[in-house]
Design a protein around this motif. Structure first.
Motif, PDB file in Angstrom:
ATOM      1  N   ASN A   9       0.813  -1.225   0.000  1.00 21.72           N
ATOM      2  CA  ASN A   9       0.000   0.000   0.000  1.00 21.72           C
ATOM      3  C   ASN A   9       0.840   1.265   0.000  1.00 21.72           C
ATOM      4  OD1 ASN A   9      -2.398  -1.498   0.185  1.00 21.72           O
ATOM      5  ND2 ASN A   9      -2.035  -1.800   2.381  1.00 21.72           N
ATOM      6  N   LEU A  10       2.164   1.096   0.218  1.00 18.17           N
ATOM      7  CA  LEU A  10       3.019   2.304   0.326  1.00 18.17           C
ATOM      8  C   LEU A  10       3.230   2.928  -1.058  1.00 18.17           C
ATOM      9  CD1 LEU A  10       5.606   1.195   3.022  1.00 18.17           C
ATOM     10  CD2 LEU A  10       3.913   3.027   3.203  1.00 18.17           C
ATOM     11  N   GLY A  18       3.677   8.759  -0.040  1.00 20.12           N
ATOM     12  CA  GLY A  18       4.371   7.746   0.767  1.00 20.12           C
ATOM     13  C   GLY A  18       3.447   7.241   1.860  1.00 20.12           C
ATOM     14  N   PRO A  19       3.924   7.153   3.089  1.00 22.57           N
ATOM     15  CA  PRO A  19       3.088   6.694   4.210  1.00 22.57           C
ATOM     16  C   PRO A  19       2.250   7.806   4.831  1.00 22.57           C
ATOM     17  CG  PRO A  19       5.292   7.132   5.004  1.00 22.57           C
ATOM     18  CD  PRO A  19       5.310   7.424   3.537  1.00 22.57           C
ATOM     19  N   LEU A  20       2.387   9.016   4.256  1.00 23.27           N
ATOM     20  CA  LEU A  20       1.784  10.186   4.912  1.00 23.27           C
ATOM     21  C   LEU A  20       0.328  10.356   4.534  1.00 23.27           C
ATOM     22  CD1 LEU A  20       4.776  12.587   4.205  1.00 23.27           C
ATOM     23  CD2 LEU A  20       4.344  11.315   6.324  1.00 23.27           C
ATOM     24  N   THR A  21      -0.472  10.863   5.485  1.00 24.15           N
ATOM     25  CA  THR A  21      -1.880  11.168   5.180  1.00 24.15           C
ATOM     26  C   THR A  21      -2.085  12.678   5.110  1.00 24.15           C
ATOM     27  OG1 THR A  21      -2.358  11.242   7.531  1.00 24.15           O
ATOM     28  CG2 THR A  21      -2.665   9.116   6.426  1.00 24.15           C
ATOM     29  N   ALA A  79       8.627  -1.574   4.283  1.00 19.83           N
ATOM     30  CA  ALA A  79       9.407  -1.281   3.073  1.00 19.83           C
ATOM     31  C   ALA A  79       8.437  -1.111   1.917  1.00 19.83           C
ATOM     32  CB  ALA A  79      10.394  -2.415   2.789  1.00 19.83           C
ATOM     33  N   SER A  80       8.700  -0.149   1.071  1.00 18.87           N
ATOM     34  CA  SER A  80       7.781   0.092  -0.065  1.00 18.87           C
ATOM     35  C   SER A  80       8.182  -0.766  -1.264  1.00 18.87           C
ATOM     36  CB  SER A  80       7.873   1.562  -0.474  1.00 18.87           C
ATOM     37  OG  SER A  80       9.159   1.800  -1.040  1.00 18.87           O
TER      38      SER A  80
END
Ligand code: SBS
Ligand code: ZN
Length: 265
Positions: A46-47, A84-87, A262-263
């Motif tokens: 999901n990354l 990235g992982p940010l919302t 890890a992406s």
């Protein structure tokens, strides 16, 4: 706050005296990024790629603060980070470096115990939080993701033309406490790899006092190349006690119950 640093007398092993979280914290940074075995980084499909919007900075200060060299644009800069992982969207605050006195040490994060000769940190703060509206407030907010720092390893190879304006300026801030206004424009985007798709991400902290546990870390797999001469330029910067800064990196901290994502596979 006793002046912390990286010498025997004031280095990472002593920081707990003024900063107890150094020893009691459970989400401290940096860490050793392990890619195989039990506690290894786990692929998360999901990354998404990290998205940066870095218009060339036109006004900035380049500073030697005695423990690193830091490039800080004027408050009006519109540089942003998302994806990235940010919302949320994050605002760029500053970038700085960590390095060693030889090519086998210097980075803060490690990969399977391997250190790179240096690490670049791009520091951002969450500009969409209702709880704070400046970097300083973000640091003091106790929000677990108040900050996002992008980490890039540096390795020795070809000269990095995009970083040359920075490494050429290091001799001008040789003395601790000295700063220069950055001449002209600086294009940070040109320094970064094209694709920001392959990275490790985990919840951590500032790697220097106050060691606040408010950082979403994103450390990219692909190193940035710099020349030996460019690395040597970092090693000529002084720490304010008449000695060059030759190792402004904190050793890796325990992972505790954290997982690293890890992406990439
Ligand atoms: C955040 C400090 C200044 N430190 C940083 O801004 C900082 C940024 C990034 C990293 S790293 N290497 O993790 O990317 C480390 C430090 C100021 N400051 C603000 C409040 C505050 C309270 C006590 C002491 C200092 C304080
Ligand atoms: Zn840093």
């Amino acid at each position: 706050m006793a002046p912390w640093g990286y010498s025997k007398e004031n280095g990472p092993a002593t920081w707990h005296k003024d900063c107890p979280i150094a020893n009691t914290g459970v989400r401290q940074s940096p860490i050793d990024l392990i890619t195989t075995g039990q506690t290894c980084a786990k692929y998360d499909s999901n990354l998404k790629p990290v998205i940066v919007s870095y218009p060339a900075f036109s006004e900035a200060t380049f500073l030697n603060n005695g423990h690193s060299v830091q490039f800080q644009p004027s408050a009006g800069n519109l540089s942003e980070l998302s994806g990235g992982p940010l919302t949320k969207k994050y605002k760029f605050e500053q970038f700085h470096f960590h390095w060693g006195n030889n090519d086998s040490e210097g980075s803060e994060h490690r990969v399977n115990g391997k250190m790179y000769p240096a690490e670049l940190h791009l520091v951002h703060w969450n500009s969409e939080s209702p709880n704070f509206s400046s970097f300083q407030e973000a640091v003091g907010s106790n929000d677990p993701h108040a900050l996002c720092v992008l980490g890039f390893f540096l390795k020795v190879g070809a000269e990095n033309a995009s970083l040359k304006p920075i490494t050429d300026l290091l001799s001008k801030v040789k003395n601790a406490g000295s700063s220069v206004s950055f001449p002209g424009k600086f294009d940070l985007k040109a320094v970064l790899p094209e694709t920001l798709t392959d990275y490790y991400t985990y919840d951590g902290s500032l790697t220097t006092p106050p060691l606040a546990e408010c950082v979403k870390w994103i450390v990219f797999k692909e190193p940035i190349e710099v020349s030996t001469a460019q690395m040597e330029a970092f090693r000529a910067v002084d720490d304010g006690h008449g000695k060059p800064i030759t190792g402004n990196y904190r050793p890796p901290c325990p992972l505790h119950t954290r997982t690293v994502a890890a992406s990439f596979k």
